[in-house]
Scaffold this motif. Structure first.
Motif, PDB file in Angstrom:
ATOM      1  N   PHE A   1      19.348  44.620 -27.373  1.00 54.05           N
ATOM      2  CA  PHE A   1      19.999  43.668 -28.279  1.00 54.05           C
ATOM      3  C   PHE A   1      19.156  43.455 -29.549  1.00 54.05           C
ATOM      4  N   GLY A   2      18.898  44.541 -30.242  1.00 56.77           N
ATOM      5  CA  GLY A   2      18.178  44.476 -31.523  1.00 56.77           C
ATOM      6  C   GLY A   2      16.753  44.019 -31.376  1.00 56.77           C
ATOM      7  N   GLY A   3      16.189  44.181 -30.181  1.00 55.59           N
ATOM      8  CA  GLY A   3      14.788  43.829 -29.975  1.00 55.59           C
ATOM      9  C   GLY A   3      14.596  42.382 -29.563  1.00 55.59           C
TER      10      GLY A   3
ATOM     11  N   GLY B   1       2.040  43.042 -46.304  1.00 58.45           N
ATOM     12  CA  GLY B   1       3.140  42.170 -45.909  1.00 58.45           C
ATOM     13  C   GLY B   1       3.657  41.404 -47.115  1.00 58.45           C
ATOM     14  N   ARG B   2       4.559  40.465 -46.862  1.00 54.11           N
ATOM     15  CA  ARG B   2       5.187  39.726 -47.952  1.00 54.11           C
ATOM     16  C   ARG B   2       4.158  39.069 -48.870  1.00 54.11           C
ATOM     17  N   GLY B   3       2.981  38.763 -48.321  1.00 58.40           N
ATOM     18  CA  GLY B   3       1.935  38.101 -49.092  1.00 58.40           C
ATOM     19  C   GLY B   3       1.382  38.945 -50.244  1.00 58.40           C
TER      20      GLY B   3
ATOM     21  N   SER C   1       3.355  48.793 -43.309  1.00 59.94           N
ATOM     22  CA  SER C   1       4.031  47.626 -43.864  1.00 59.94           C
ATOM     23  C   SER C   1       4.602  46.748 -42.758  1.00 59.94           C
ATOM     24  N   SER C   2       4.843  45.496 -43.099  1.00 64.58           N
ATOM     25  CA  SER C   2       5.624  44.642 -42.196  1.00 64.58           C
ATOM     26  C   SER C   2       7.100  44.885 -42.512  1.00 64.58           C
ATOM     27  N   ARG C   3       7.933  44.366 -41.641  1.00 63.03           N
ATOM     28  CA  ARG C   3       9.374  44.558 -41.858  1.00 63.03           C
ATOM     29  C   ARG C   3       9.878  43.789 -43.078  1.00 63.03           C
TER      30      ARG C   3
ATOM     31  N   GLN D   1       7.159  51.114 -41.599  1.00 66.10           N
ATOM     32  CA  GLN D   1       7.196  49.822 -40.890  1.00 66.10           C
ATOM     33  C   GLN D   1       6.496  49.888 -39.540  1.00 66.10           C
ATOM     34  N   VAL D   2       5.623  48.910 -39.328  1.00 67.50           N
ATOM     35  CA  VAL D   2       4.913  48.788 -38.052  1.00 67.50           C
ATOM     36  C   VAL D   2       5.526  47.618 -37.286  1.00 67.50           C
ATOM     37  N   GLY D   3       5.747  47.805 -35.999  1.00 61.71           N
ATOM     38  CA  GLY D   3       6.253  46.682 -35.198  1.00 61.71           C
ATOM     39  C   GLY D   3       7.295  47.095 -34.200  1.00 61.71           C
ATOM     40  N   GLN D   4       7.877  46.099 -33.616  1.00 63.95           N
ATOM     41  CA  GLN D   4       8.818  46.301 -32.518  1.00 63.95           C
ATOM     42  C   GLN D   4       9.976  47.209 -32.900  1.00 63.95           C
ATOM     43  N   THR D   5      10.495  47.041 -34.115  1.00 67.10           N
ATOM     44  CA  THR D   5      11.600  47.903 -34.542  1.00 67.10           C
ATOM     45  C   THR D   5      11.112  48.956 -35.540  1.00 67.10           C
ATOM     46  N   GLY D   6       9.794  49.100 -35.646  1.00 67.60           N
ATOM     47  CA  GLY D   6       9.215  50.145 -36.490  1.00 67.60           C
ATOM     48  C   GLY D   6       8.349  51.041 -35.618  1.00 67.60           C
TER      49      GLY D   6
ATOM     50  N   ILE E   1      -0.016  39.615 -44.195  1.00 64.68           N
ATOM     51  CA  ILE E   1       0.937  39.707 -43.075  1.00 64.68           C
ATOM     52  C   ILE E   1       0.688  38.500 -42.170  1.00 64.68           C
ATOM     53  N   SER E   2       1.757  37.792 -41.810  1.00 64.90           N
ATOM     54  CA  SER E   2       1.574  36.540 -41.056  1.00 64.90           C
ATOM     55  C   SER E   2       1.158  36.782 -39.609  1.00 64.90           C
ATOM     56  N   GLY E   3       1.650  37.899 -39.027  1.00 67.71           N
ATOM     57  CA  GLY E   3       1.320  38.171 -37.622  1.00 67.71           C
ATOM     58  C   GLY E   3       2.421  37.713 -36.679  1.00 67.71           C
TER      59      GLY E   3
ATOM     60  N   ILE F   1       5.249  37.925 -33.897  1.00 69.62           N
ATOM     61  CA  ILE F   1       5.133  38.620 -32.612  1.00 69.62           C
ATOM     62  C   ILE F   1       5.687  40.051 -32.687  1.00 69.62           C
ATOM     63  N   GLN F   2       6.766  40.209 -33.476  1.00 71.11           N
ATOM     64  CA  GLN F   2       7.378  41.549 -33.560  1.00 71.11           C
ATOM     65  C   GLN F   2       6.488  42.523 -34.329  1.00 71.11           C
ATOM     66  N   HIS F   3       5.676  42.006 -35.244  1.00 70.73           N
ATOM     67  CA  HIS F   3       4.743  42.884 -35.954  1.00 70.73           C
ATOM     68  C   HIS F   3       3.560  43.224 -35.044  1.00 70.73           C
TER      69      HIS F   3
ATOM     70  N   ILE G   1      -6.427  39.989 -43.912  1.00 65.99           N
ATOM     71  CA  ILE G   1      -6.658  39.144 -45.088  1.00 65.99           C
ATOM     72  C   ILE G   1      -5.425  38.262 -45.239  1.00 65.99           C
ATOM     73  N   ASN G   2      -5.635  36.966 -45.239  1.00 64.74           N
ATOM     74  CA  ASN G   2      -4.510  36.048 -45.384  1.00 64.74           C
ATOM     75  C   ASN G   2      -5.024  34.754 -46.006  1.00 64.74           C
ATOM     76  N   LYS G   3      -4.216  34.175 -46.897  1.00 65.56           N
ATOM     77  CA  LYS G   3      -4.737  32.965 -47.557  1.00 65.56           C
ATOM     78  C   LYS G   3      -4.572  31.723 -46.679  1.00 65.56           C
TER      79      LYS G   3
HETATM   80  P1  FAD Z   1       5.666  36.483 -43.806  1.00 65.52           P
HETATM   81  O1  FAD Z   1       5.938  36.035 -42.425  1.00 65.52           O
HETATM   82  O2  FAD Z   1       6.442  35.850 -44.909  1.00 65.52           O
HETATM   83  O3  FAD Z   1       4.120  36.316 -44.027  1.00 65.52           O
HETATM   84  C1  FAD Z   1       3.472  36.491 -45.248  1.00 65.52           C
HETATM   85  C2  FAD Z   1       2.011  36.123 -45.051  1.00 65.52           C
HETATM   86  O4  FAD Z   1       1.304  36.393 -46.217  1.00 65.52           O
HETATM   87  C3  FAD Z   1       1.791  34.651 -44.710  1.00 65.52           C
HETATM   88  O5  FAD Z   1       0.981  34.546 -43.555  1.00 65.52           O
HETATM   89  C4  FAD Z   1       1.076  34.096 -45.932  1.00 65.52           C
HETATM   90  O6  FAD Z   1       0.124  33.097 -45.590  1.00 65.52           O
HETATM   91  C5  FAD Z   1       0.385  35.317 -46.468  1.00 65.52           C
HETATM   92  N1  FAD Z   1       0.154  35.286 -47.921  1.00 65.52           N
HETATM   93  C6  FAD Z   1       1.004  34.896 -48.918  1.00 65.52           C
HETATM   94  N2  FAD Z   1       0.458  35.113 -50.115  1.00 65.52           N
HETATM   95  C7  FAD Z   1      -0.774  35.624 -49.875  1.00 65.52           C
HETATM   96  C8  FAD Z   1      -1.833  36.051 -50.719  1.00 65.52           C
HETATM   97  N3  FAD Z   1      -1.719  36.034 -52.065  1.00 65.52           N
HETATM   98  N4  FAD Z   1      -2.965  36.528 -50.161  1.00 65.52           N
HETATM   99  C9  FAD Z   1      -3.110  36.585 -48.802  1.00 65.52           C
HETATM  100  N5  FAD Z   1      -2.143  36.192 -47.961  1.00 65.52           N
HETATM  101  C10 FAD Z   1      -0.978  35.738 -48.487  1.00 65.52           C
HETATM  102  N6  FAD Z   1       8.488  42.477 -38.358  1.00 65.52           N
HETATM  103  C11 FAD Z   1       7.649  43.528 -38.474  1.00 65.52           C
HETATM  104  O7  FAD Z   1       6.660  43.484 -39.234  1.00 65.52           O
HETATM  105  N7  FAD Z   1       7.892  44.674 -37.767  1.00 65.52           N
HETATM  106  C12 FAD Z   1       8.945  44.809 -36.916  1.00 65.52           C
HETATM  107  O8  FAD Z   1       9.125  45.887 -36.329  1.00 65.52           O
HETATM  108  C13 FAD Z   1       9.833  43.711 -36.757  1.00 65.52           C
HETATM  109  N8  FAD Z   1      10.877  43.770 -35.908  1.00 65.52           N
HETATM  110  C14 FAD Z   1      11.661  42.653 -35.730  1.00 65.52           C
HETATM  111  C15 FAD Z   1      12.699  42.678 -34.766  1.00 65.52           C
HETATM  112  C16 FAD Z   1      13.490  41.562 -34.576  1.00 65.52           C
HETATM  113  C17 FAD Z   1      14.557  41.597 -33.550  1.00 65.52           C
HETATM  114  C18 FAD Z   1      13.247  40.396 -35.336  1.00 65.52           C
HETATM  115  C19 FAD Z   1      14.080  39.165 -35.123  1.00 65.52           C
HETATM  116  C20 FAD Z   1      12.254  40.365 -36.285  1.00 65.52           C
HETATM  117  C21 FAD Z   1      11.458  41.491 -36.511  1.00 65.52           C
HETATM  118  N9  FAD Z   1      10.421  41.492 -37.449  1.00 65.52           N
HETATM  119  C22 FAD Z   1       9.576  42.546 -37.541  1.00 65.52           C
HETATM  120  C23 FAD Z   1      10.265  40.407 -38.445  1.00 65.52           C
HETATM  121  C24 FAD Z   1       9.186  39.402 -38.090  1.00 65.52           C
HETATM  122  O9  FAD Z   1       9.724  38.404 -37.265  1.00 65.52           O
HETATM  123  C25 FAD Z   1       8.635  38.741 -39.375  1.00 65.52           C
HETATM  124  O10 FAD Z   1       9.697  38.162 -40.075  1.00 65.52           O
HETATM  125  C26 FAD Z   1       7.901  39.705 -40.305  1.00 65.52           C
HETATM  126  O11 FAD Z   1       6.946  40.455 -39.609  1.00 65.52           O
HETATM  127  C27 FAD Z   1       7.218  38.907 -41.402  1.00 65.52           C
HETATM  128  O12 FAD Z   1       6.604  39.765 -42.303  1.00 65.52           O
HETATM  129  P2  FAD Z   1       5.327  39.287 -43.147  1.00 65.52           P
HETATM  130  O13 FAD Z   1       4.250  38.890 -42.224  1.00 65.52           O
HETATM  131  O14 FAD Z   1       5.056  40.356 -44.139  1.00 65.52           O
HETATM  132  O15 FAD Z   1       5.913  38.056 -43.970  1.00 65.52           O
END
Ligand code: FAD
Length: 345
Positions: free
Chosen positions: A155-157, A232-234, A257-259, A272-277, A290-292, A294-296, A309-311
């Motif tokens: 079911f989509g992970g 990651g998004r950061g 990369s994160s998703r 993409q690294v993670g459960q669906t990558g 990258i926030s960390g 569970i799926q990542h 590295i995370n702020k």
């Molecule tokens: P965010 O959660 O938005 O985190 C960004 C981080 O960057 C934050 O911790 C923030 O503090 C930090 N930050 C911001 N600006 C800066 C800065 N200037 N310097 C330093 N730090 C900064 N995700 C995956 O990665 N891989 C998967 O395979 C995957 N599969 C999924 C499957 C399912 C079924 C679902 C529901 C979700 C899945 N996800 C997966 C998505 C996952 O739940 C998260 O949404 C995703 O990993 C978040 O990516 P992120 O950490 O890049 O972004």
């Protein structure tokens, strides 16, 4: 009676691929419960030079089919060879990598020998508890202790499902690359080589390979990478990957990369690294911005060394990191790239 844990080992350009060695490692763990031999099935042309490596990583026996039709992967000859091996040896369990090759050949083999197949698994074990036995027994399994429990995301992970196909043999699964761990290489290990002949006819080679063209895209097989720098998004946007690439280039690493970044279109899906990558297990994994989630983490927690590295000093990624740097990636990454280059010069 069906016997043996078989692993179909993948080779490309005559070189055994990591996923095969990982599956041999997993087969040696199943062997502890099943008390049976681990067989590596190697298909190729002029490939006997790779056999010893399979013993070194845990195979007790290697079944080698060496034929010009098997030089490159072609569906029909590979399907025929594996099917004939099953008919000749009656394996109890057979594992394939969930790679493009494994995903193509395994279902065809399963259909020809009329057995079940669980695709894209991330966990394998033998049934152990009484409850599991009972569940198996109600499925009509003669010896539930020999039933393989195969876990995969469903079911989509969102949930993990455990499946079994105990009534027909072999019990077959494809396993995601990078999930299982190979065992320590032991060059003193030896095994038994079984050369198996398949009676190929011209009709079996129903594809003519005119040319093999390697993709000019930089290799993105993250599952084989020793060093990965992930964004990651950061990192703030697609241009943020310029700093990630810069550090990766300085280190000789791959970019991951994160998703969130993939979904935003900042980078290709195959990063993409993670459960669906991809599930990766490098010597070094750097998680930048990258926030960390569970799926990542599911895709990188097996890495040898994790640096993040995370702020945000409470980001969950720090819980799975060996070294955490609290700060802004935009300030840290350029300095890091410069420092690495200086150090290497
Ligand atoms: P965010 O959660 O938005 O985190 C960004 C981080 O960057 C934050 O911790 C923030 O503090 C930090 N930050 C911001 N600006 C800066 C800065 N200037 N310097 C330093 N730090 C900064 N995700 C995956 O990665 N891989 C998967 O395979 C995957 N599969 C999924 C499957 C399912 C079924 C679902 C529901 C979700 C899945 N996800 C997966 C998505 C996952 O739940 C998260 O949404 C995703 O990993 C978040 O990516 P992120 O950490 O890049 O972004």
């Amino acid at each position: 009676m069906s016997k043996g844990i078989y692993v179909v080992v993948e080779q490309r350009s005559g070189k055994v691929q990591n996923v095969g060695l990982e599956l041999i490692g997993e087969a040696t763990r199943l062997k502890a419960d099943l008390k049976d031999d681990v067989y590596a099935v190697l298909l190729g042309s002029d490939i006997e030079g790779e056999v010893d490596k399979l013993y070194h990583y845990g195979a007790d026996k290697v079944i080698l089919v060496d034929h010009p039709y098997l030089k490159e992967y072609v569906t029909e000859p590979y399907t025929k060879a594996v099917t004939e091996i099953i008919k000749a040896y009656d394996p109890e369990i057979m594992l394939f990598g969930a790679s493009s090759i494994g995903r193509d050949v395994a279902p065809r083999v399963a259909s020809r020998v009329r057995t079940g197949l669980v695709a894209d698994t991330t966990g394998l074990r033998m049934a152990k508890t009484q409850e599991e036995y009972d569940k198996e027994a109600s499925m009509g399994c003669a010896d539930p202790t020999r039933a393989l429990l195969m876990t995969r995301p469903a079911f989509g992970g969102n949930i993990m499902a455990t499946l079994m196909c105990p009534r027909t043999k072999p019990q077959m699964a494809t396993v995601r690359p990078g999930v299982m761990k190979r065992i320590e290489k032991d060059e003193t290990r030896k095994g038994e080589l079984i050369k198996f002949d398949v009676n190929f006819t011209e009709a079996d080679m129903n594809v003519e390979i005119l040319e093999v063209v390697k993709s000019d895209k930089k290799s993105v097989d993250l599952t084989e990478a020793k060093l990965i720098v992930s964004g990651g998004r950061g990192i703030g946007g697609p241009q943020g990957f310029d700093m990630i690439r810069d550090v990766a280039d300085a280190l000789g690493a791959e970019v991951g990369s994160s998703r969130a970044c993939v979904d935003a279109g900042w980078i290709e899906k195959d990063r993409q690294v993670g459960q669906t990558g991809k599930t990766v297990r490098p010597d070094l994994y750097m998680a930048c911005g990258i926030s960390g989630a569970i799926q990542h983490v599911a895709g990188m927690e097996g890495s040898e060394l994790v640096i993040s590295i995370n702020k945000n000093d409470t980001a969950p990624i720090f819980e799975v990191s060996d070294l955490g740097i609290v700060g802004d990636v935009k300030q840290i990454l350029p300095k890091l790239a410069e420092a690495i280059r200086k150090y290497k010069a």
